[in-house]
Design a protein around this motif. Sequence first.
Motif, PDB file in Angstrom:
ATOM      1  N   VAL A  40       0.930  -0.613  -9.550  1.00 18.17           N
ATOM      2  CA  VAL A  40       2.082   0.285  -9.504  1.00 18.17           C
ATOM      3  C   VAL A  40       2.555   0.344  -8.065  1.00 18.17           C
ATOM      4  CG1 VAL A  40       1.338   1.629 -11.483  1.00 18.17           C
ATOM      5  CG2 VAL A  40       0.636   2.338  -9.193  1.00 18.17           C
ATOM      6  N   PRO A  41       3.827   0.647  -7.865  1.00 14.07           N
ATOM      7  CA  PRO A  41       4.358   0.679  -6.486  1.00 14.07           C
ATOM      8  C   PRO A  41       3.565   1.626  -5.595  1.00 14.07           C
ATOM      9  CG  PRO A  41       6.145   0.720  -8.064  1.00 14.07           C
ATOM     10  CD  PRO A  41       4.886   0.886  -8.858  1.00 14.07           C
ATOM     11  N   GLY A  42       3.243   1.129  -4.419  1.00 13.64           N
ATOM     12  CA  GLY A  42       2.539   1.957  -3.456  1.00 13.64           C
ATOM     13  C   GLY A  42       1.038   1.977  -3.609  1.00 13.64           C
ATOM     14  N   LYS A  43       0.534   1.279  -4.614  1.00 12.97           N
ATOM     15  CA  LYS A  43      -0.905   1.261  -4.832  1.00 12.97           C
ATOM     16  C   LYS A  43      -1.415  -0.168  -4.848  1.00 12.97           C
ATOM     17  CE  LYS A  43      -1.472   5.610  -7.336  1.00 12.97           C
ATOM     18  NZ  LYS A  43      -2.086   6.263  -8.527  1.00 12.97           N
ATOM     19  N   GLN A  44      -2.716  -0.298  -4.629  1.00 16.56           N
ATOM     20  CA  GLN A  44      -3.322  -1.622  -4.673  1.00 16.56           C
ATOM     21  C   GLN A  44      -3.400  -2.145  -6.096  1.00 16.56           C
ATOM     22  OE1 GLN A  44      -7.165  -1.366  -2.634  1.00 16.56           O
ATOM     23  NE2 GLN A  44      -6.251  -2.310  -0.828  1.00 16.56           N
ATOM     24  N   ARG A  45      -3.376  -3.440  -6.197  1.00 13.85           N
ATOM     25  CA  ARG A  45      -3.576  -4.071  -7.495  1.00 13.85           C
ATOM     26  C   ARG A  45      -5.005  -3.795  -7.955  1.00 13.85           C
ATOM     27  NH1 ARG A  45      -1.139 -10.021  -8.057  1.00 13.85           N
ATOM     28  NH2 ARG A  45       0.579  -8.800  -7.183  1.00 13.85           N
ATOM     29  N   GLU A  46      -5.133  -3.457  -9.240  1.00 14.77           N
ATOM     30  CA  GLU A  46      -6.460  -3.131  -9.747  1.00 14.77           C
ATOM     31  C   GLU A  46      -6.820  -3.954 -10.970  1.00 14.77           C
ATOM     32  OE1 GLU A  46      -6.719   0.961 -10.980  1.00 14.77           O
ATOM     33  OE2 GLU A  46      -4.964   0.831 -12.300  1.00 14.77           O
ATOM     34  N   LEU A  47      -8.096  -4.187 -11.121  1.00 12.41           N
ATOM     35  CA  LEU A  47      -8.601  -4.951 -12.248  1.00 12.41           C
ATOM     36  C   LEU A  47      -8.441  -4.138 -13.531  1.00 12.41           C
ATOM     37  CD1 LEU A  47     -11.888  -6.948 -12.321  1.00 12.41           C
ATOM     38  CD2 LEU A  47     -11.419  -5.294 -14.131  1.00 12.41           C
TER      39      LEU A  47
END
Length: 114
Positions: A40-47
């Motif tokens: 999501v915008p502003g957050k790190q990519r997550e598994l």
Amino acid sequence: QVQLVESGGGLVQAGGSLRLSCVASGDTSGIGEMGWYRQVPGKQRELVAVQSRAPPYYADFAEGRFTLSRDIARNTVTLQMNSLKPEDSAVYYCNVKRNTGDHWGQGVQVTVSS
């Protein structure tokens, strides 16, 4: 070079379901893990969920609601998402790991309305 083509995604109401699919083509030799991540915008990519040769591994938020299926022979991986929540809204990315490194799809938008 590996190409990843994703499909699925879209807009769904809370409690609904969506199915994401990813097909790997090109030089698919040496593919190990395949799976899905989200951002999501502003957050790190997550598994979200990944699978190598063992049973799939799920993030806590995905456990019990999402199901990952991988067809090694066809180099495909699908993510069935049920009981979707607004907080599942994100861009979902297919990921493939090879000895050459990580490869990513272009991403598909998933939007869950409340």
